[in-house]
Each structure stands twice: as structure tokens, then as C-alpha cells.
Design an enzyme around this catalytic site. Structure first.
Site, short mmCIF file in Angstrom:
data_model
loop_
_atom_site.label_atom_id
_atom_site.label_comp_id
_atom_site.label_asym_id
_atom_site.label_seq_id
_atom_site.Cartn_x
_atom_site.Cartn_y
_atom_site.Cartn_z
N TYR A 179 38.89 98.98 46.06
CA TYR A 179 39.24 99.79 44.89
C TYR A 179 38.12 99.81 43.87
O TYR A 179 37.90 100.80 43.18
CB TYR A 179 40.55 99.28 44.27
N GLY B 83 37.24 100.48 55.55
CA GLY B 83 36.73 101.04 56.80
C GLY B 83 37.74 100.83 57.90
O GLY B 83 37.67 99.87 58.65
N ARG B 84 38.71 101.74 57.98
CA ARG B 84 39.82 101.58 58.92
C ARG B 84 39.36 101.59 60.38
O ARG B 84 39.67 100.68 61.15
CB ARG B 84 40.83 102.72 58.70
N ASP C 25 34.20 106.06 54.20
CA ASP C 25 34.01 105.58 55.57
C ASP C 25 32.88 106.33 56.29
O ASP C 25 32.39 105.85 57.31
CB ASP C 25 35.29 105.75 56.38
#
Length: 403
Positions: free
Chosen positions: A323, A195-196, A151
Site C-alpha cells: 500500500y 505481485g500475485r 505488477d
């Protein structure tokens, strides 16, 4: 004198863990070959359990083999040392125990002088908690962290290890997935990228994918049209999304080009999704760090539902590159940064200087030993960057407005 060093990798995978382990072993072998190196298996979980493995001479002779692989040879886990209830529930510490003391006592029992943590903001803030505990209770041990996260959202670090490689792999993934665009008329393809809370990876993946498009030779007369392979929208958590306006814009593109390709950061639109779930009385699943479990709420599927009917899509496909990208090996660009970071980490450890090694944004991006209290997570992606606004303009998307 440093006699024994311990390594651990923690959090989600990134394309730097195996290479960082190799880099640390390489540097110690060069400058302190007499030092014993152990690794805690599966991160902080292994530390709490006392589950470690010693790197014997064969490892020091053949560390270079680790550069060829992704993942982590010593294993990861998601463990927060200050989340006592979670650790008790998982059987990692007994009820009434202080996990920080359990970890500190294990390090002492193992004779560890230096602990290297390789992980993201959660890993390094946990390392900061542990370092503070060690200092407050006079444990003679130095903690030196290396910043890992695809990220690229660690404050105040400019570039975290593995993020470039993950963007490369996401672009490679997209090249194959978007080849599906004419497997049916009016196809909508949604590429969901990790990408939280930060849109960096989605944006950088899009930039590298479009650089790949620039390198190709097209033949629209035979149906090989760049417009059909291009990105038609890019959504990140830091920018507002006007769904109605975007649906109208993308419908026009669908009518003209015949398909739509969306790149979305998995955190884009999540507040709206959470609000909808909570309004329906549903529980929003969270992990040990209090993060919403995005794989349980499926942002890509949510966007598919918002757009499919409005675009009159004949087929909709949601594909996640997470993943695939995060488990790759390091690319040459990352390997160079990893090598410099590992060298400084070892030098700092031998000098007894704790902290996280990274390009300090508050010191002109100089690679430095950054004090643990300065480390934080959730650094937002800067949506005012010229290359980002230019990219949106080139694909016909309105200039971003901060969310």
C-alpha cells in the site's frame, strides 16, 4: 466529432492514476478544449450507477496539481462487468440485467463519445468486453485504455504505467525497514512485495534497493556493514523454492552476518499455501475476478513460519510495502511515459481508434494502439534476464529454476 469524453480508473491503485488523469485533461485542453470531460466515480461501479462528475474549467486550469499526488482523485473499485452474479449481489445491477448493456446504455444516456479506462489487465479486459459489446450492438462510442499495474504483467505491453514508481517506493520502504535488522540478535526480516502472479515488482524493487546500497558509504568497524543491510534471498512466483536447501543456506548466512533479509513476491509459494489450506478443508477466499485474496492467506507470515525455527531466529518481522508503494505519486521516469501515453490516447480517441496504448513487445516496444483482443493478464516475469540472474548470484542465491 468528439463532444464528450469520460474517464474512469479501476482496479488496485498504482502510482500513475492521478498523473494519468492529469495527462489526459492536459492533452484534451491543448488539442480539443471544446470537449466536455466527465469522470465516473469509483470506476466501473460509478459507470453502472451513473455516478459521474464533470471537470469544470477550474480542473482544466489547475490539472497540474494532480501530478503531486498518488491514489486516484476519481476513485477506484474492483468490478467485472461479465460477473453478473457478483454485480447483482452487490446491488449494482438488477437481477436479469446484462451489465454490459447497463454500462453501454449509461454511456449513451450521458452522451459520451469516448471512454478512457485507466487500469490493469482486469480493467482493460473488462474494457475489451465492453468495447466488443458496443461494436456488436452499434453503439457509436470509442474505448481507449491506458495500462496501469505495478505488477507490469499486461500482455503484450513492455512497461505498464506506475510500475517503476512502485519499485522506487518499495526500495525506499525497505531502506527504513531493514534498518531494524539489529533491533534484536539474529533477526529475520521478510519484506513482502505485491505481485500475485508476476515477480517483476519484487525483482525490480530488489534491484533498485541494491542500487541504493551501492551509493552508501559503509563503516563495518562501527557495525555499519553492508552485508547486514543486503538482501539475502529473493523469491518470485516464476521460480521454484527449495525450502530445505534455502533454509540451510540462510542459516549459514545468519550465523556469519547475524541477520537475514528476505524479499518475497506475494505470489511466491502460494500454490503450496493453497494446497495446505485445501488439505485442511479450509476455504480459499477469492475476489470478483476469481483471484485468491492474498491478504487473507498472508504469504509473508507463511514464509516466516517456514524459516524462523530453522534459522534459529531471535526475532521475526514481516512487513508489506504494497500500500505504501502503490499509493505513491509518479516518479519522473513514469511521468515521461505517462505523458507520451496520454498524448497518444487522446489522439487515438479523436481519430476514433479503439485499443490500449502501450509499448508493444511484438512491434519492437513501439508505443502503439494495441487492439483489445490482444490484451491479456498474468504475463510472467522473465527469470532468465541477465540482470536478475546476476543479482541472485551476487547475493549468493542459486540460479533460478522455472516453477
Amino acid at each position: 466529432m468528439v463532444k464528450k469524453v469520460a474517464l474512469l480508473t479501476a482496479g488496485g491503485f498504482a502510482p500513475c492514476l492521478s498523473s494519468a488523469v492529469a495527462g489526459l485533461v492536459k492533452r484534451y485542453t491543448e488539442v480539443a478544449p471544446e470537449t466536455t470531460i466527465i469522470a465516473y466515480r469509483y470506476g466501473y461501479e460509478g459507470l453502472l450507477k451513473g455516478d459521474s462528475v464533470e471537470f469544470l474549467p477550474a480542473v482544466r486550469e489547475h490539472y497540474d496539481r494532480l501530478f503531486a499526488f498518488g491514489g486516484s482523485p476519481i476513485g477506484n473499485s474492483r468490478v467485472k462487468l461479465t460477473n453478473v452474479d457478483d454485480l447483482v449481489t452487490r446491488g449494482l445491477v438488477p437481477a436479469g440485467a446484462d451489465p454490459l448493456k447497463v454500462a453501454a446504455d449509461q454511456l449513451v444516456a450521458d452522451g459520451v463519445d469516448v471512454l478512457h479506462t485507466i487500469g490493469g489487465d482486469d480493467t482493460n479486459t473488462t474494457a475489451a468486453d465492453l468495447a466488443a459489446y458496443l461494436a456488436a450492438h452499434d453503439y457509436p462510442l470509442t474505448v481507449v485504455g491506458l495500462p496501469k499495474t505495478i505488477d507490469n504483467d499486461i500482455v503484450p505491453i513492455r512497461q505498464s504505467l506506475g510500475a517503476w514508481s512502485a519499485a522506487d517506493q518499495g526500495a525506499r520502504f525497505a531502506a527504513n525497514i531493514i534498518a531494524e535488522h539489529n533491533s534484536a540478535p539474529r533477526e529475520l526480516i521478510i519484506h513482502e512485495i505485491m505481485g500475485r502472479n508476476c515477480g517483476y515488482l519484487a525483482a525490480e524493487t530488489a534491484r533498485r534497493y541494491r542500487a541504493w546500497l551501492d551509493e552508501q558509504e559503509w563503516l563495518p568497524e562501527a557495525g555499519l556493514d553492508r552485508r547486514a543491510w543486503d538482501i539475502h534471498a529473493l523469491y518470485v512466483p516464476e521460480a521454484k523454492i527449495d525450502l530445505d536447501a534455502e533454509a540451510a543456506r540462510l542459516k549459514a548466512v545468519m550465523d556469519e552476518v547475524g541477520n537475514i533479509n528476505l524479499f518475497i513476491s506475494e505470489g511466491a509459494g502460494v500454490p503450496d499455501i493453497i494446497a495446505k489450506l485445501e488439505a485442511e478443508g479450509l476455504e480459499v477466499p477469492k475476489d470478483a475476478f476469481g483471484h485468491v485474496q492474498l491478504n487473507q492467506i498472508n504469504p509473508g507470515e507463511w514464509f516466516a513460519k517456514q524459516f524462523a525455527e530453522k534459522l534459529d531466529a531471535g526475532k521475526t518481522m514481516v512487513q508489506k510495502s504494497g500500500y505504501f508503494a502503490r499509493s505513491a505519486k509518479s516518479d519522473p521516469e513514469d511521468l515521461e511515459l505517462i505523458a507520451k501515453t496520454c498524448d497518444m490516447a487522446v489522439d487515438a480517441a479523436l481519430a476514433g481508434t479503439p485499443g490500449v496504448i502501450g509499448q508493444d513487445e511484438e512491434a519492437g516496444d513501439k508505443l502503439s494502439v494495441i487492439d483489445f483482443p490482444r490484451i491479456a493478464g498474468h504475463k510472467p516475469f522473465d527469470i532468465t534476464l541477465p540482470w536478475f540472474t546476476e543479482l541472485l548470484s551476487e547475493i549468493g542465491q542459486p540460479a533460478p529454476v522455472a516453477a
